[in-house]
Design a protein around this motif. Structure first.
Motif, PDB file in Angstrom:
ATOM      1  N   LEU A 267       0.628  -1.394  -0.096  1.00 35.99           N
ATOM      2  CA  LEU A 267      -0.080  -0.142   0.034  1.00 35.99           C
ATOM      3  C   LEU A 267       0.875   1.239  -0.171  1.00 35.99           C
ATOM      4  CD1 LEU A 267      -2.796   1.067   0.098  1.00 35.99           C
ATOM      5  CD2 LEU A 267      -2.572   1.108   2.688  1.00 35.99           C
ATOM      6  N   PHE A 268       1.948   1.271   0.919  1.00 36.55           N
ATOM      7  CA  PHE A 268       2.630   2.649   0.979  1.00 36.55           C
ATOM      8  C   PHE A 268       3.234   3.105  -0.273  1.00 36.55           C
ATOM      9  CE2 PHE A 268       3.427   2.338   6.017  1.00 36.55           C
ATOM     10  CZ  PHE A 268       1.939   2.508   6.246  1.00 36.55           C
ATOM     11  N   PRO A 269       3.856   2.425  -0.966  1.00 38.76           N
ATOM     12  CA  PRO A 269       4.391   2.811  -2.334  1.00 38.76           C
ATOM     13  C   PRO A 269       3.452   3.623  -3.383  1.00 38.76           C
ATOM     14  CG  PRO A 269       5.443   0.946  -1.925  1.00 38.76           C
ATOM     15  CD  PRO A 269       4.209   1.028  -0.895  1.00 38.76           C
ATOM     16  N   ARG A 270       2.035   3.250  -2.966  1.00 38.97           N
ATOM     17  CA  ARG A 270       1.090   3.865  -3.951  1.00 38.97           C
ATOM     18  C   ARG A 270       0.506   5.057  -3.347  1.00 38.97           C
ATOM     19  NH1 ARG A 270       1.408  -1.637  -4.570  1.00 38.97           N
ATOM     20  NH2 ARG A 270       0.921  -2.362  -6.727  1.00 38.97           N
ATOM     21  N   MET A 271       1.110   5.470  -2.321  1.00 40.79           N
ATOM     22  CA  MET A 271       0.285   6.649  -1.388  1.00 40.79           C
ATOM     23  C   MET A 271       1.253   7.937  -1.828  1.00 40.79           C
ATOM     24  SD  MET A 271      -2.197   5.476   0.315  1.00 40.79           S
ATOM     25  CE  MET A 271      -2.395   4.471  -0.932  1.00 40.79           C
ATOM     26  N   ALA A 272       0.778   9.106  -1.685  1.00 42.11           N
ATOM     27  CA  ALA A 272       1.270  10.348  -1.806  1.00 42.11           C
ATOM     28  C   ALA A 272       2.077  10.823  -0.276  1.00 42.11           C
ATOM     29  CB  ALA A 272       0.344  11.334  -1.861  1.00 42.11           C
ATOM     30  N   ALA A 273       1.692  10.171   0.541  1.00 42.13           N
ATOM     31  CA  ALA A 273       2.338  10.363   1.858  1.00 42.13           C
ATOM     32  C   ALA A 273       1.900   9.409   2.999  1.00 42.13           C
ATOM     33  CB  ALA A 273       2.537  11.896   2.619  1.00 42.13           C
TER      34      ALA A 273
ATOM     35  N   LEU B 299       9.493   4.524   5.490  1.00 40.79           N
ATOM     36  CA  LEU B 299      10.730   4.805   4.861  1.00 40.79           C
ATOM     37  C   LEU B 299      11.143   4.225   3.617  1.00 40.79           C
ATOM     38  CD1 LEU B 299      12.904   5.645   8.217  1.00 40.79           C
ATOM     39  CD2 LEU B 299      11.597   7.412   6.740  1.00 40.79           C
ATOM     40  N   ARG B 300      11.010   2.931   3.699  1.00 40.40           N
ATOM     41  CA  ARG B 300      11.196   2.052   2.625  1.00 40.40           C
ATOM     42  C   ARG B 300      10.294   2.341   1.442  1.00 40.40           C
ATOM     43  NH1 ARG B 300      10.820  -4.619   1.690  1.00 40.40           N
ATOM     44  NH2 ARG B 300       8.574  -4.444   2.977  1.00 40.40           N
ATOM     45  N   SER B 301       9.214   2.687   1.685  1.00 44.70           N
ATOM     46  CA  SER B 301       8.252   2.945   0.441  1.00 44.70           C
ATOM     47  C   SER B 301       8.650   4.012  -0.459  1.00 44.70           C
ATOM     48  CB  SER B 301       6.740   3.571   0.969  1.00 44.70           C
ATOM     49  OG  SER B 301       7.025   4.617   1.683  1.00 44.70           O
ATOM     50  N   GLY B 302       9.414   4.956  -0.079  1.00 40.14           N
ATOM     51  CA  GLY B 302      10.041   6.152  -0.797  1.00 40.14           C
ATOM     52  C   GLY B 302       8.944   7.207  -0.819  1.00 40.14           C
ATOM     53  N   VAL B 303       8.068   7.415   0.021  1.00 38.79           N
ATOM     54  CA  VAL B 303       7.140   8.474   0.176  1.00 38.79           C
ATOM     55  C   VAL B 303       7.330   9.134   1.444  1.00 38.79           C
ATOM     56  CG1 VAL B 303       5.483   7.254  -1.354  1.00 38.79           C
ATOM     57  CG2 VAL B 303       5.209   7.267   1.018  1.00 38.79           C
ATOM     58  N   PRO B 304       6.928  10.755   1.408  1.00 38.80           N
ATOM     59  CA  PRO B 304       7.095  11.435   2.725  1.00 38.80           C
ATOM     60  C   PRO B 304       6.490  10.708   3.794  1.00 38.80           C
ATOM     61  CG  PRO B 304       6.865  12.634   0.973  1.00 38.80           C
ATOM     62  CD  PRO B 304       6.616  11.437   0.637  1.00 38.80           C
ATOM     63  N   SER B 305       6.693  10.704   5.208  1.00 37.12           N
ATOM     64  CA  SER B 305       6.113  10.306   6.285  1.00 37.12           C
ATOM     65  C   SER B 305       5.684  11.575   7.046  1.00 37.12           C
ATOM     66  CB  SER B 305       7.110   9.252   7.050  1.00 37.12           C
ATOM     67  OG  SER B 305       7.233   8.124   6.274  1.00 37.12           O
ATOM     68  N   LEU B 306       4.359  11.257   7.825  1.00 36.64           N
ATOM     69  CA  LEU B 306       4.173  12.247   8.930  1.00 36.64           C
ATOM     70  C   LEU B 306       3.741  11.408  10.223  1.00 36.64           C
ATOM     71  CD1 LEU B 306       3.036  14.975  10.486  1.00 36.64           C
ATOM     72  CD2 LEU B 306       1.078  14.490   8.991  1.00 36.64           C
TER      73      LEU B 306
END
Length: 427
Positions: A317-323, A337-344
């Motif tokens: 799921l995470f790599p398909r997200m904007a964040a 972090l592995r997904s390559g998208v920003p984290s909050l």
């Protein structure tokens, strides 16, 4: 060889050991994982042997007792909350189950919350390996995670905070190990003291599920402290998302994920959900909200740009997200972090504050917002921050580095090297 792995805690605490176990299994070894009864099917799904540890962690985490522990806002309160009488019977039963899981093993790999593993290995004359899903070995390079977001007072202070953390973990588990051992053998183990300082040699090493791209390896660590990357499960290629989820992803631009995992905030669920939905609307963002164990509550009326789900594999799921917006558990942070998208990160308790701060220091997300300080306005601004091009670019670079690491494989080799060193020493 048969290698027993003792785990404690939630799914996020258990999953890395399954990844490590699979890496050992690929090398031809049997792996037995002792875990909460909640994860019996999870362990067996991967073809590993399962040993039960009494207690349904899902129910325990949702109990009033666990809720009180989760509200601790400093290390001392957290340790004291776990010393309550109501926990004692549960912890004693766990020692019995862990000991049984060690019978017949050629080596014991144990979570820092399962210190009985060290003494069981000593009693059976087999090697023990401390395997931790977070950094805890003393270093002067940075404070322990429970102190990380507090003012630092230099290198000596940093090292002291790690020793305090070790003492705290031992304070929680030591009494239960001692009581079980006396009931089983008539006396306490000898010598009886914290095992953590002894796990820094060739025959008693420490393994850490952590990327050196997230926390660089300190220069003052022994060569027998192994930190070569996170222990990730390979993506489940058989996973097929529910049609509703796939349709939602196909219907527009990548959404922002929001979920708080095993954090159960039922008393604030409606408020939290309302804040999240309003912040998404103000940013013009679509959102996927994972209900978790009570931290979020689906409203009666829902905009078409918001989808509630029970859950989905984070690696899918995470790599398909904007964040990704989450509580900052160590495992969820690693996947983000592995997904390559920003984290909050919205930390609720304990080391979650540290992961929130570290994400911001790495430049892959905004400053963390402690749950007690969460408002529609500050969440709106933080979500907006995740979409800054520089932040997205840094997240992509860090994600690529983490994906290139093979932490589970390197740690599996360290386990095998330890066993061979132990056997050679015995000869």
């Amino acid at each position: 060889m048969l290698i027993t792995m003792l785990t404690t805690g939630t799914r996020g605490d258990t999953q890395p050991y399954i990844a490590l176990g699979l890496a050992l299994q690929k090398r031809g070894h049997r792996v037995r994982i002792a875990a909460s009864e909640s994860f019996r099917d999870f362990v067996k799904h991967y073809g590993l042997e399962y040993a039960p540890i009494r207690g349904d962690i899902t129910k325990i985490a949702q109990s009033e007792l666990a809720q009180d522990a989760g509200k601790a806002d400093n290390p001392l309160k957290f340790y004291k909350s776990l010393k309550k009488d109501e926990f004692k019977r549960l912890f004693l039963d766990m020692q019995q189950d862990m000991y049984q899981a060690c019978l017949g093993a050629d080596a014991v790999v144990y979570h820092p919350g399962a210190t009985l593993g060290y003494f069981a290995a000593q009693e059976r004359h087999i090697p023990s390996i401390l395997a931790t899903p977070f950094p805890m070995t003393p270093t002067s390079a940075y404070p322990n995670l429970l102190f990380y977001n507090r003012p630092s007072f230099g290198k000596l202070y940093n090292k002291l905070t790690h020793r305090i953390f070790e003492m705290g973990f031992w304070m929680i588990s030591g009494d239960h190990v001692k009581q079980f051992w006396k009931e089983q053998f008539g006396t306490a183990p000898r010598p009886f003291s914290s095992p953590f300082p002894r796990q820094r040699t060739a025959t008693h090493p420490t393994l850490i599920s952590l990327s050196p791209s997230v926390f660089p390896r300190p220069d003052d660590w022994s060569e027998h402290i192994h930190c070569d990357g996170y222990w990730f499960l390979e993506p489940d290629k058989s996973y097929s998302p529910p049609q509703e989820l796939q349709d939602f992803l196909n219907a527009g631009k990548p959404p922002i994920y929001v979920g708080f995992g095993s954090i159960s905030g039922q008393a604030q669920a409606s408020e939290t959900t309302a804040i999240v939905i309003e912040a998404l609307k103000r940013n013009g963002q679509r959102g996927i909200i994972a209900k978790g164990w009570g931290g979020m509550e689906r409203p009666d009326e829902l905009d078409k740009d918001i989808l509630f789900i029970d859950g989905a594999p984070h690696d899918w799921l995470f790599p398909r997200m904007a964040a990704v917006v989450h509580h900052g558990g160590a495992g969820t942070t690693a996947e983000g972090l592995r997904s390559g998208v920003p984290s909050l990160i919205i930390p609720f308790t304990n080391d979650q504050f540290a992961w929130g701060q570290r994400v911001h220091e790495l430049g892959v997300g905004p400053k963390a917002i402690p749950r007690k300080q969460l408002t529609t306005e500050n969440l709106t601004q933080a979500m907006k921050y995740t979409q800054i091009n520089e932040v997205k670019a840094k997240a992509q670079v860090l994600g690529s580095r983490i994906r290139s690491e093979r932490g589970a494989e390197a740690s599996a080799q360290a386990v095998i090297d330890c066993i061979e060193a132990y056997q050679k020493k015995g000869k």
